[in-house]
Design a protein around this motif. Sequence first.
Motif, PDB file in Angstrom:
ATOM      1  N   ALA A  51     -38.215 -41.125 -75.329  1.00 24.32           N
ATOM      2  CA  ALA A  51     -38.118 -40.047 -74.250  1.00 24.32           C
ATOM      3  C   ALA A  51     -39.354 -39.340 -74.185  1.00 24.32           C
ATOM      4  O   ALA A  51     -39.725 -38.960 -73.119  1.00 24.32           O
ATOM      5  CB  ALA A  51     -36.985 -39.362 -74.484  1.00 24.32           C
ATOM      6  N   LEU A  52     -40.200 -39.171 -75.210  1.00 22.88           N
ATOM      7  CA  LEU A  52     -41.212 -38.198 -75.036  1.00 22.88           C
ATOM      8  C   LEU A  52     -42.599 -38.888 -74.784  1.00 22.88           C
ATOM      9  O   LEU A  52     -43.587 -38.029 -74.083  1.00 22.88           O
ATOM     10  CB  LEU A  52     -41.574 -37.435 -76.541  1.00 22.88           C
ATOM     11  CG  LEU A  52     -40.338 -36.428 -77.000  1.00 22.88           C
ATOM     12  CD1 LEU A  52     -40.662 -36.082 -78.423  1.00 22.88           C
ATOM     13  CD2 LEU A  52     -40.484 -35.316 -75.998  1.00 22.88           C
ATOM     14  N   HIS A  53     -42.810 -40.140 -75.468  1.00 23.33           N
ATOM     15  CA  HIS A  53     -44.234 -40.878 -75.129  1.00 23.33           C
ATOM     16  C   HIS A  53     -43.979 -41.990 -74.307  1.00 23.33           C
ATOM     17  O   HIS A  53     -43.230 -42.872 -74.721  1.00 23.33           O
ATOM     18  CB  HIS A  53     -44.647 -41.168 -76.335  1.00 23.33           C
ATOM     19  CG  HIS A  53     -44.769 -39.916 -77.474  1.00 23.33           C
ATOM     20  ND1 HIS A  53     -45.645 -38.848 -77.234  1.00 23.33           N
ATOM     21  CD2 HIS A  53     -44.029 -39.664 -78.596  1.00 23.33           C
ATOM     22  CE1 HIS A  53     -45.359 -37.875 -78.291  1.00 23.33           C
ATOM     23  NE2 HIS A  53     -44.383 -38.644 -79.153  1.00 23.33           N
ATOM     24  N   LYS A  54     -44.930 -42.263 -73.344  1.00 25.23           N
ATOM     25  CA  LYS A  54     -44.845 -43.026 -72.218  1.00 25.23           C
ATOM     26  C   LYS A  54     -46.084 -44.106 -72.568  1.00 25.23           C
ATOM     27  O   LYS A  54     -46.335 -45.178 -71.768  1.00 25.23           O
ATOM     28  CB  LYS A  54     -44.554 -42.859 -70.960  1.00 25.23           C
ATOM     29  CG  LYS A  54     -43.467 -41.836 -70.509  1.00 25.23           C
ATOM     30  CD  LYS A  54     -42.143 -43.004 -70.837  1.00 25.23           C
ATOM     31  CE  LYS A  54     -40.759 -41.947 -70.672  1.00 25.23           C
ATOM     32  NZ  LYS A  54     -39.679 -42.550 -71.318  1.00 25.23           N
ATOM     33  N   THR A  58     -50.503 -41.447 -76.814  1.00 29.30           N
ATOM     34  CA  THR A  58     -49.496 -40.093 -77.128  1.00 29.30           C
ATOM     35  C   THR A  58     -48.736 -40.536 -78.314  1.00 29.30           C
ATOM     36  O   THR A  58     -48.258 -39.637 -79.066  1.00 29.30           O
ATOM     37  CB  THR A  58     -48.735 -39.548 -76.031  1.00 29.30           C
ATOM     38  OG1 THR A  58     -48.207 -40.496 -75.427  1.00 29.30           O
ATOM     39  CG2 THR A  58     -49.765 -38.921 -74.989  1.00 29.30           C
ATOM     40  N   CYS A  59     -48.240 -41.528 -78.045  1.00 30.17           N
ATOM     41  CA  CYS A  59     -47.317 -42.307 -79.254  1.00 30.17           C
ATOM     42  C   CYS A  59     -47.920 -42.189 -80.616  1.00 30.17           C
ATOM     43  O   CYS A  59     -47.344 -41.835 -81.616  1.00 30.17           O
ATOM     44  CB  CYS A  59     -46.649 -43.759 -78.785  1.00 30.17           C
ATOM     45  SG  CYS A  59     -45.562 -44.424 -79.980  1.00 30.17           S
ATOM     46  N   LYS A  60     -48.980 -42.767 -80.614  1.00 26.40           N
ATOM     47  CA  LYS A  60     -49.597 -42.964 -81.885  1.00 26.40           C
ATOM     48  C   LYS A  60     -49.997 -41.724 -82.542  1.00 26.40           C
ATOM     49  O   LYS A  60     -50.213 -41.507 -83.903  1.00 26.40           O
ATOM     50  CB  LYS A  60     -51.013 -43.875 -81.825  1.00 26.40           C
ATOM     51  CG  LYS A  60     -50.485 -45.133 -81.544  1.00 26.40           C
ATOM     52  CD  LYS A  60     -51.840 -45.955 -81.143  1.00 26.40           C
ATOM     53  CE  LYS A  60     -51.410 -47.673 -81.085  1.00 26.40           C
ATOM     54  NZ  LYS A  60     -52.802 -48.267 -80.826  1.00 26.40           N
ATOM     55  N   LYS A  61     -50.125 -40.706 -81.850  1.00 26.37           N
ATOM     56  CA  LYS A  61     -50.210 -39.245 -82.498  1.00 26.37           C
ATOM     57  C   LYS A  61     -49.171 -38.585 -82.919  1.00 26.37           C
ATOM     58  O   LYS A  61     -49.365 -37.705 -83.503  1.00 26.37           O
ATOM     59  CB  LYS A  61     -51.150 -38.293 -81.427  1.00 26.37           C
ATOM     60  CG  LYS A  61     -52.440 -38.856 -80.651  1.00 26.37           C
ATOM     61  CD  LYS A  61     -52.774 -37.762 -79.740  1.00 26.37           C
ATOM     62  CE  LYS A  61     -54.077 -38.190 -79.251  1.00 26.37           C
ATOM     63  NZ  LYS A  61     -54.469 -37.679 -77.783  1.00 26.37           N
ATOM     64  N   TYR A  63     -46.443 -38.693 -85.671  1.00 25.29           N
ATOM     65  CA  TYR A  63     -46.288 -39.296 -86.775  1.00 25.29           C
ATOM     66  C   TYR A  63     -44.873 -40.013 -87.061  1.00 25.29           C
ATOM     67  O   TYR A  63     -44.595 -40.834 -87.913  1.00 25.29           O
ATOM     68  CB  TYR A  63     -46.500 -38.513 -88.013  1.00 25.29           C
ATOM     69  CG  TYR A  63     -45.916 -37.398 -88.199  1.00 25.29           C
ATOM     70  CD1 TYR A  63     -44.556 -37.616 -88.948  1.00 25.29           C
ATOM     71  CD2 TYR A  63     -45.993 -36.057 -87.942  1.00 25.29           C
ATOM     72  CE1 TYR A  63     -43.696 -36.668 -89.217  1.00 25.29           C
ATOM     73  CE2 TYR A  63     -45.192 -35.077 -87.981  1.00 25.29           C
ATOM     74  CZ  TYR A  63     -44.109 -35.105 -88.581  1.00 25.29           C
ATOM     75  OH  TYR A  63     -43.206 -34.131 -88.783  1.00 25.29           O
ATOM     76  N   ARG A  64     -43.789 -39.541 -86.221  1.00 24.45           N
ATOM     77  CA  ARG A  64     -42.502 -40.113 -86.465  1.00 24.45           C
ATOM     78  C   ARG A  64     -42.404 -41.234 -85.670  1.00 24.45           C
ATOM     79  O   ARG A  64     -41.374 -41.826 -85.647  1.00 24.45           O
ATOM     80  CB  ARG A  64     -41.744 -38.893 -85.864  1.00 24.45           C
ATOM     81  CG  ARG A  64     -41.540 -37.481 -86.498  1.00 24.45           C
ATOM     82  CD  ARG A  64     -41.111 -36.535 -85.941  1.00 24.45           C
ATOM     83  NE  ARG A  64     -41.696 -36.479 -84.489  1.00 24.45           N
ATOM     84  CZ  ARG A  64     -41.258 -35.331 -83.549  1.00 24.45           C
ATOM     85  NH1 ARG A  64     -40.191 -34.786 -83.808  1.00 24.45           N
ATOM     86  NH2 ARG A  64     -41.849 -35.416 -82.398  1.00 24.45           N
ATOM     87  N   CYS A  65     -43.288 -41.735 -84.970  1.00 26.52           N
ATOM     88  CA  CYS A  65     -43.294 -42.687 -83.754  1.00 26.52           C
ATOM     89  C   CYS A  65     -44.171 -43.918 -84.108  1.00 26.52           C
ATOM     90  O   CYS A  65     -45.183 -43.692 -84.917  1.00 26.52           O
ATOM     91  CB  CYS A  65     -43.531 -42.109 -82.278  1.00 26.52           C
ATOM     92  SG  CYS A  65     -42.518 -40.878 -81.878  1.00 26.52           S
ATOM     93  N   GLY A  66     -43.977 -45.120 -83.401  1.00 30.33           N
ATOM     94  CA  GLY A  66     -44.792 -46.128 -83.515  1.00 30.33           C
ATOM     95  C   GLY A  66     -44.715 -46.862 -82.288  1.00 30.33           C
ATOM     96  O   GLY A  66     -43.846 -47.133 -81.708  1.00 30.33           O
ATOM     97  N   GLY A  72     -43.912 -52.760 -75.283  1.00 29.15           N
ATOM     98  CA  GLY A  72     -44.632 -51.915 -74.581  1.00 29.15           C
ATOM     99  C   GLY A  72     -44.096 -50.439 -74.301  1.00 29.15           C
ATOM    100  O   GLY A  72     -44.109 -49.799 -73.369  1.00 29.15           O
ATOM    101  N   GLU A  73     -43.509 -50.031 -75.399  1.00 30.90           N
ATOM    102  CA  GLU A  73     -43.041 -48.729 -75.424  1.00 30.90           C
ATOM    103  C   GLU A  73     -42.696 -48.105 -76.737  1.00 30.90           C
ATOM    104  O   GLU A  73     -43.055 -48.730 -77.975  1.00 30.90           O
ATOM    105  CB  GLU A  73     -41.378 -48.759 -75.011  1.00 30.90           C
ATOM    106  CG  GLU A  73     -40.660 -49.598 -75.780  1.00 30.90           C
ATOM    107  CD  GLU A  73     -39.114 -49.663 -75.039  1.00 30.90           C
ATOM    108  OE1 GLU A  73     -37.947 -49.666 -75.879  1.00 30.90           O
ATOM    109  OE2 GLU A  73     -39.042 -49.625 -74.002  1.00 30.90           O
ATOM    110  N   CYS A  74     -42.643 -46.838 -76.649  1.00 34.13           N
ATOM    111  CA  CYS A  74     -42.743 -45.781 -78.095  1.00 34.13           C
ATOM    112  C   CYS A  74     -41.505 -45.918 -78.694  1.00 34.13           C
ATOM    113  O   CYS A  74     -40.496 -45.808 -77.893  1.00 34.13           O
ATOM    114  CB  CYS A  74     -43.305 -44.587 -77.770  1.00 34.13           C
ATOM    115  SG  CYS A  74     -43.553 -43.542 -79.045  1.00 34.13           S
ATOM    116  N   GLU A  75     -41.311 -45.981 -80.010  1.00 34.59           N
ATOM    117  CA  GLU A  75     -39.980 -45.963 -80.742  1.00 34.59           C
ATOM    118  C   GLU A  75     -40.213 -45.370 -81.899  1.00 34.59           C
ATOM    119  O   GLU A  75     -41.107 -45.433 -82.457  1.00 34.59           O
ATOM    120  CB  GLU A  75     -39.416 -47.415 -80.688  1.00 34.59           C
ATOM    121  CG  GLU A  75     -40.197 -48.554 -81.525  1.00 34.59           C
ATOM    122  CD  GLU A  75     -39.988 -50.029 -81.615  1.00 34.59           C
ATOM    123  OE1 GLU A  75     -40.138 -50.728 -82.353  1.00 34.59           O
ATOM    124  OE2 GLU A  75     -39.307 -50.390 -80.492  1.00 34.59           O
TER     125      GLU A  75
END
Length: 154
Positions: A51-54, A58-61, A63-66, A72-75
């Motif tokens: 929901a937060l990173h498209k 921004t996803c890689k910044k 630490y809770r996400c990859g 092609g999406e953040c999870e």
Amino acid sequence: SDACEWDGGACVMGGCHKHPDVRSCNHDALCAWDISKHTRPAGCVAERCHALHKSSSTCKKDYRCGWNTVKGECEELICQKITDQCDCLAHLPVCDWVVGDGFEAHCAPKMHCPASDIMFLVPATPLLAERWGVYKKGHDGMLEQFRHWEKQTE
């Protein structure tokens, strides 16, 4: 809000809130079990990374996400999927590089409990399967004592 939904004429917990435990929550691709300081007690919430990173940047910044290059999406980050020590340690608040636990070195979720949690270690002795005071089994008596103690601390 996805907190409630109608089911057979009754309002029941809906969305990610319907999952009562970590296993059922993590089995739902749209949900994640949150043990952060933002949810007390821990609970199942909508997957925040998606929901937060498209974008991957921004996803890689976070630490809770990859970033999932196939989808092609953040999870939500799953530490066990990380195979490189440096990548694992880059997510140190949630992951830890584990060496010497009888397995090959690997990335695993960092074990931590919120400050409000208390852990009781109960011995696995055969005596707890026997009568304990007014209780048929020692385990039942110990649980009742914990409940009594909890009520006194409120």
